[in-house]
Scaffold this motif. Structure first.
Motif, PDB file in Angstrom:
ATOM      1  N   GLN A 167       0.818  -1.089  -0.029  1.00  0.00           N
ATOM      2  CA  GLN A 167       0.024   0.121  -0.098  1.00  0.00           C
ATOM      3  C   GLN A 167       1.019   1.240   0.055  1.00  0.00           C
ATOM      4  N   LYS A 168       1.921   1.342   0.813  1.00  0.00           N
ATOM      5  CA  LYS A 168       2.750   2.582   0.850  1.00  0.00           C
ATOM      6  C   LYS A 168       3.777   2.630  -0.295  1.00  0.00           C
ATOM      7  N   PHE A 169       4.340   1.401  -0.817  1.00  0.00           N
ATOM      8  CA  PHE A 169       5.490   1.715  -1.772  1.00  0.00           C
ATOM      9  C   PHE A 169       5.010   1.111  -3.010  1.00  0.00           C
ATOM     10  N   GLY A 170       3.583   0.847  -3.386  1.00  0.00           N
ATOM     11  CA  GLY A 170       3.227  -0.135  -4.461  1.00  0.00           C
ATOM     12  C   GLY A 170       3.791   0.351  -5.875  1.00  0.00           C
ATOM     13  N   ILE A 171       3.613   1.638  -6.408  1.00  0.00           N
ATOM     14  CA  ILE A 171       3.961   2.066  -7.338  1.00  0.00           C
ATOM     15  C   ILE A 171       5.692   2.073  -7.632  1.00  0.00           C
ATOM     16  N   ARG A 172       6.374   2.576  -6.364  1.00  0.00           N
ATOM     17  CA  ARG A 172       8.029   2.373  -6.339  1.00  0.00           C
ATOM     18  C   ARG A 172       8.367   1.265  -6.867  1.00  0.00           C
ATOM     19  N   LEU A 173       7.870  -0.014  -6.178  1.00  0.00           N
ATOM     20  CA  LEU A 173       8.098  -1.326  -6.238  1.00  0.00           C
ATOM     21  C   LEU A 173       7.932  -1.851  -7.668  1.00  0.00           C
ATOM     22  N   LEU A 174       6.778  -1.200  -8.300  1.00  0.00           N
ATOM     23  CA  LEU A 174       6.381  -1.584  -9.500  1.00  0.00           C
ATOM     24  C   LEU A 174       7.153  -1.314 -10.531  1.00  0.00           C
ATOM     25  N   LEU A 175       8.041   0.182 -10.377  1.00  0.00           N
ATOM     26  CA  LEU A 175       8.745   0.570 -11.222  1.00  0.00           C
ATOM     27  C   LEU A 175      10.245  -0.146 -11.194  1.00  0.00           C
ATOM     28  N   MET A 176      10.384  -0.424 -10.045  1.00  0.00           N
ATOM     29  CA  MET A 176      11.662  -0.986  -9.672  1.00  0.00           C
ATOM     30  C   MET A 176      11.753  -2.238 -10.540  1.00  0.00           C
ATOM     31  N   SER A 177      10.554  -3.093 -10.337  1.00  0.00           N
ATOM     32  CA  SER A 177      10.511  -4.497 -10.647  1.00  0.00           C
ATOM     33  C   SER A 177      10.693  -4.348 -12.324  1.00  0.00           C
ATOM     34  N   LEU A 178       9.865  -3.314 -12.921  1.00  0.00           N
ATOM     35  CA  LEU A 178       9.998  -3.300 -14.406  1.00  0.00           C
ATOM     36  C   LEU A 178      11.434  -3.299 -14.908  1.00  0.00           C
ATOM     37  N   LEU A 179      12.143  -2.405 -14.159  1.00  0.00           N
ATOM     38  CA  LEU A 179      13.608  -1.906 -14.692  1.00  0.00           C
ATOM     39  C   LEU A 179      14.487  -3.008 -14.185  1.00  0.00           C
ATOM     40  N   ASN A 180      14.508  -3.726 -13.089  1.00  0.00           N
ATOM     41  CA  ASN A 180      15.291  -4.758 -12.475  1.00  0.00           C
ATOM     42  C   ASN A 180      14.933  -6.022 -13.066  1.00  0.00           C
ATOM     43  N   ILE A 181      13.806  -6.306 -12.946  1.00  0.00           N
ATOM     44  CA  ILE A 181      13.171  -7.891 -13.332  1.00  0.00           C
ATOM     45  C   ILE A 181      12.898  -7.922 -14.791  1.00  0.00           C
ATOM     46  N   TYR A 212      15.835   5.007  -3.486  1.00  0.00           N
ATOM     47  CA  TYR A 212      14.256   5.098  -3.032  1.00  0.00           C
ATOM     48  C   TYR A 212      13.947   3.753  -2.178  1.00  0.00           C
ATOM     49  N   SER A 213      15.158   2.910  -1.933  1.00  0.00           N
ATOM     50  CA  SER A 213      14.616   1.560  -1.321  1.00  0.00           C
ATOM     51  C   SER A 213      14.990   1.589   0.425  1.00  0.00           C
ATOM     52  N   ALA A 214      15.590   2.699   0.680  1.00  0.00           N
ATOM     53  CA  ALA A 214      16.338   2.677   2.141  1.00  0.00           C
ATOM     54  C   ALA A 214      15.352   2.194   3.088  1.00  0.00           C
ATOM     55  N   ASP A 215      13.859   2.603   3.146  1.00  0.00           N
ATOM     56  CA  ASP A 215      13.056   2.427   4.172  1.00  0.00           C
ATOM     57  C   ASP A 215      12.121   1.038   3.765  1.00  0.00           C
ATOM     58  N   ILE A 216      12.842   0.233   2.836  1.00  0.00           N
ATOM     59  CA  ILE A 216      12.044  -1.115   2.668  1.00  0.00           C
ATOM     60  C   ILE A 216      13.087  -2.277   2.946  1.00  0.00           C
ATOM     61  N   LYS A 217      12.602  -3.202   3.843  1.00  0.00           N
ATOM     62  CA  LYS A 217      13.806  -4.236   4.109  1.00  0.00           C
ATOM     63  C   LYS A 217      14.064  -4.930   2.918  1.00  0.00           C
ATOM     64  N   PRO A 218      15.464  -5.301   2.887  1.00  0.00           N
ATOM     65  CA  PRO A 218      16.031  -6.037   1.678  1.00  0.00           C
ATOM     66  C   PRO A 218      15.139  -7.278   1.211  1.00  0.00           C
ATOM     67  N   LEU A 219      14.574  -7.886   2.190  1.00  0.00           N
ATOM     68  CA  LEU A 219      14.169  -9.199   1.703  1.00  0.00           C
ATOM     69  C   LEU A 219      12.660  -8.998   1.216  1.00  0.00           C
ATOM     70  N   GLN A 220      12.039  -7.846   1.667  1.00  0.00           N
ATOM     71  CA  GLN A 220      10.629  -7.381   1.220  1.00  0.00           C
ATOM     72  C   GLN A 220      10.864  -6.870  -0.153  1.00  0.00           C
ATOM     73  N   LEU A 221      11.919  -6.079  -0.429  1.00  0.00           N
ATOM     74  CA  LEU A 221      12.332  -5.320  -1.551  1.00  0.00           C
ATOM     75  C   LEU A 221      12.493  -6.275  -2.836  1.00  0.00           C
ATOM     76  N   THR A 222      13.265  -7.557  -2.293  1.00  0.00           N
ATOM     77  CA  THR A 222      13.596  -8.461  -3.179  1.00  0.00           C
ATOM     78  C   THR A 222      12.204  -9.288  -3.735  1.00  0.00           C
ATOM     79  N   ALA A 223      11.290  -9.685  -2.717  1.00  0.00           N
ATOM     80  CA  ALA A 223      10.324 -10.311  -2.860  1.00  0.00           C
ATOM     81  C   ALA A 223       9.151  -9.605  -3.813  1.00  0.00           C
TER      82      ALA A 223
END
Length: 290
Positions: free
Chosen positions: A59-73, A165-176
């Motif tokens: 809910q808090k980081f959905g758009i940010r995670l989607l953009l990073m996922s499109l680029l990195n994955i 932009y991922s400093a406030d997201i735990k690495p495991l959650q960021l990866t998952a």
């Protein structure tokens, strides 16, 4: 001491595992459709990792995670496997090895400083990878060249975005989260592509487990975990270890022989990687979280 060594160990582990993709695919997944190969490689760990991301994070980081996922994955995997399918593997790997150089150039465009030594090391790394892998004796497909360079570009942009932009997201959650979103996108694309699902042997299943849960899940977690402590411009250089491992794996697993030119190329790569790590941060880059 342990807290200082662990991030660097994880940063090295990720490209070492990714480097095994080349000979694992060649040995146990020959002729596999690249579209489905990319989709299954990401989709398998996505099934298990999606549950590791709490709803508030979506809910808090959905758009940010989607953009990073499109680029990195998603975009990176799709462009990478397409380039491998239309170019000699060494050519594709050499072009993707421009990642450190593209990271530096993007940082310069963003108004951030760059060490001259890092620029020289990035160029030297590309030359070393070229000597190590280049086998082109046929006409190269322009779409494949564009795809390989674009794969390096989107990964460079994704790495820089994640570092900022991922400093406030735990690495495991960021990866998952990134793998889960990327898996969905790639599986949908593969399903709509019309390509038949490839037949896989028992050895191929084991290979997909290695490239999926281990290569995507564990290695990407290690990469993003290391990003919290290792400066991003130094982290990018460690990706040059990928083709070194690929070639060494080919020697051990596939019985290939190393030429003198390849040995020189390998030495150049290792020197560039070490040089990039030793250069100080006289010009501050992106500050990552500890």
């Amino acid at each position: 001491m342990r807290d200082e060594v662990l991030p660097w160990f994880l940063a090295v582990m990720a490209p070492v595992v990714w480097g095994s993709t080349y000979f694992v695919t060649q040995k146990w997944l020959p002729g596999a459709d690249p579209v489905w190969l990319a989709a299954v490689r990401v989709g398998i760990p996505a099934l298990f990792m999606v549950w590791l991301v709490p709803v508030p994070v979506w809910q808090k980081f959905g758009i940010r995670l989607l953009l990073m996922s499109l680029l990195n994955i998603s975009l990176f995997s799709g462009l990478l496997f397409y380039s491998i399918s239309v170019l000699p593997g060494g050519v594709a790997a050499t072009l993707v090895a421009t990642l450190p150089l593209q990271v530096i150039l993007l940082r310069l465009l963003a108004g951030q400083g760059a060490e001259v030594t890092h620029l020289l090391a990035a160029v030297g790394g590309v030359i070393g990878v070229g000597m190590l892998l280049w086998r082109a004796d046929t006409e190269l497909a322009l779409p494949g060249i564009v795809a390989a360079l674009s794969a390096a570009f989107v990964m460079a942009a994704g790495v820089l975005m994640a570092s900022r932009y991922s400093a406030d997201i735990k690495p495991l959650q960021l990866t998952a989260a990134q793998i889960s979103l990327g898996g969905v996108c790639l599986l949908v694309f593969a399903g709509l592509s019309g390509h038949p699902f490839p037949e896989v042997t028992q050895e191929g299943v084991i290979a997909m487990f290695w490239m999926g849960p281990v290569g995507m899940g564990v290695a990407y977690w290690a990469w993003f975990r290391a990003m919290a402590s290792v400066p991003v411009h130094k982290l990018a250089f460690l990706g040059l270890l990928n083709p070194v491992v690929a070639v060494l794996g080919g020697v051990v697993i596939m019985g290939e022989m190393l030429t003198s030119g390849q040995l020189v190329g390998m030495a150049i790569i290792l020197c560039c990687v070490i040089l990039a790590q030793l250069v100080g941060n006289r010009r501050a880059g992106i500050k990552t979280a500890s």
